[in-house]
Scaffold this motif. Structure first.
Motif, PDB file in Angstrom:
ATOM      1  N   ALA A  24       0.834  -1.203   0.000  1.00 19.65           N
ATOM      2  CA  ALA A  24       0.000   0.000   0.000  1.00 19.65           C
ATOM      3  C   ALA A  24       0.863   1.245   0.000  1.00 19.65           C
ATOM      4  O   ALA A  24       0.612   2.206  -0.749  1.00 19.65           O
ATOM      5  CB  ALA A  24      -0.921  -0.015   1.216  1.00 19.65           C
ATOM      6  N   ARG A  25       1.899   1.240   0.811  1.00 21.82           N
ATOM      7  CA  ARG A  25       2.789   2.401   0.888  1.00 21.82           C
ATOM      8  C   ARG A  25       3.514   2.622  -0.445  1.00 21.82           C
ATOM      9  O   ARG A  25       3.661   3.759  -0.908  1.00 21.82           O
ATOM     10  CB  ARG A  25       3.794   2.209   2.018  1.00 21.82           C
ATOM     11  N   ALA A  28       1.173   4.141  -2.895  1.00 24.70           N
ATOM     12  CA  ALA A  28       0.897   5.524  -2.519  1.00 24.70           C
ATOM     13  C   ALA A  28       2.056   6.434  -2.908  1.00 24.70           C
ATOM     14  O   ALA A  28       1.847   7.575  -3.348  1.00 24.70           O
ATOM     15  CB  ALA A  28       0.624   5.610  -1.019  1.00 24.70           C
ATOM     16  N   VAL A  34      -5.220   4.184  -2.748  1.00 20.40           N
ATOM     17  CA  VAL A  34      -5.240   2.825  -2.221  1.00 20.40           C
ATOM     18  C   VAL A  34      -6.473   2.615  -1.350  1.00 20.40           C
ATOM     19  O   VAL A  34      -6.804   3.454  -0.506  1.00 20.40           O
ATOM     20  CB  VAL A  34      -3.956   2.509  -1.431  1.00 20.40           C
ATOM     21  N   CYS A  51       0.161   6.063   4.060  1.00 15.65           N
ATOM     22  CA  CYS A  51      -0.022   6.211   2.617  1.00 15.65           C
ATOM     23  C   CYS A  51      -0.223   7.669   2.231  1.00 15.65           C
ATOM     24  O   CYS A  51       0.321   8.143   1.223  1.00 15.65           O
ATOM     25  CB  CYS A  51      -1.208   5.365   2.145  1.00 15.65           C
ATOM     26  N   SER A  58      -6.231   7.597   0.211  1.00 11.22           N
ATOM     27  CA  SER A  58      -6.553   6.302   0.804  1.00 11.22           C
ATOM     28  C   SER A  58      -8.011   6.245   1.229  1.00 11.22           C
ATOM     29  O   SER A  58      -8.643   7.272   1.480  1.00 11.22           O
ATOM     30  CB  SER A  58      -5.652   6.012   2.011  1.00 11.22           C
TER      31      SER A  58
END
Length: 322
Positions: A24-25, A28, A34, A51, A58
């Motif tokens: 996810a990071r 991002a 995300v 993120c 997000s």
């Protein structure tokens, strides 16, 4: 790669820890939006903050992937918030250590409900959206255990073999949709909290079996697949060696794997029975790393070398059979 992912919408299950959290990071950081799914809102909010600090948008959607309607709601919320889904990463996973005949039956079922039905629910939820859009990438995070079985983790292996079959079947159903891709990612052991989360009924403590790859390495592989989809991707030299050896001499590989798991996956210290996170999440163990990589570096190199030495022997055995 950053420009290709900017403003893409990416749904990630199992986003609260390990591979899901770092993936996810990474998305991002490349400007993607995300959608974060896991069972615990509090932990997902932490990931969402990471993120957004990294430059992405997000959305937190607490989701238990064992429920088909919950996963359909996840897809609906993503489309409602961002207008579409470009990439869906099926990643939520649990595991169970036990002899097959000794595992509590409901614990065994929970592994299958999460790892296999969770991925089926994800595919069934997002594919109609992909078809409507005419494009999309579904990434199923499987394991080298999709290719090579292991003792004491038969429930996990059943699900990973099933995930690979799911990918093959769905790809064939999508021949009329060339811009919709289904990718199966197969790494070996990853440094995540999976083993702290594991259900365990062996009587022995478990640990990550080296060689251990970093979660970030697997996350980067997922990001690459989102940009350049592939049918299947095996990550890591050890995983590739195990797969090749299994193709050449499956019987020999099974015997070697049985010895390695007994020696290097199960520790020589007792552990009480535990259901781990099969029935309830463990938000207090929610980081990216499980702390396994540094501890197993030297042993990992030795095991990889052993696998490499095993390949010529496996090839010779294959030639003798012909």
């Amino acid at each position: 790669m950053t420009s290709k992912l900017r403003d893409k919408v990416v749904v990630i299950t199992g986003a609260s820890s390990g591979v899901g959290r770092i993936t996810a990071r990474l998305f991002a950081e490349r400007g993607a939006a995300v959608v974060l799914a896991a069972r615990t809102r509090e932990t997902l909010e932490e990931v969402a903050a990471e993120c957004e600090s990294a430059g992405g948008r997000s959305l937190v959607v607490p989701t238990d992937v064992r429920g088909e309607e919950a996963v359909r709601e996840l897809a609906r919320r993503a489309v409602e918030a961002f207008g579409r889904v470009d990439v869906w990463v099926n990643n939520a996973a649990v595991t169970l250590f036990a002899r097959t005949e000794e595992a509590p039956y409901e614990a065994y079922r929970q592994v299958i409900e999460t790892n296999l039905f969770g991925y089926i629910h994800g595919a069934r939820a997002v594919l109609p959206h992909f078809r409507q859009q005419g494009r999309g990438v579904l990434i199923n995070v499987a394991s080298v255990a999709s290719l090579v079985g292991q003792p004491y983790t038969s429930a996990y292996c059943v699900t990973k073999f099933g995930i690979r079959g799911l990918g093959e079947s769905v790809r064939q159903e999508l021949l009329d949709a060339p811009d919709i891709h289904v990718c199966t990612l197969m790494p070996a052991t990853i440094d995540t909290p999976l083993f702290q989360h594991a259900a365990n009924y062996t009587g022995r403590a478990v640990q990550a079996m080296p060689p251990v790859a970093s979660a970030e390495r697997i996350g980067r592989a997922i990001v690459r697949l989102a940009v350049r989809p592939r049918r299947e991707l095996i990550v890591g030299g050890a995983a590739k060696l195990m797969a090749a050896q299994h193709d050449l001499a499956p019987g020999l590989t099974e015997r070697m794997m049985a010895r390695q798991v007994d020696k290097n996956h199960l520790q020589d210290r007792p552990a009480p029975p535990t259901p781990g996170n099969l029935f309830e999440s463990m938000p207090h163990v929610s980081g990216v790393s499980g702390g396994w990589k540094a501890a197993g570096g030297g042993l990992g190199r030795k095991l990889a070398a052993g696998l490499a030495l095993g390949l010529p022997a496996a090839a010779a055995l294959l030639l003798l059979r012909k």
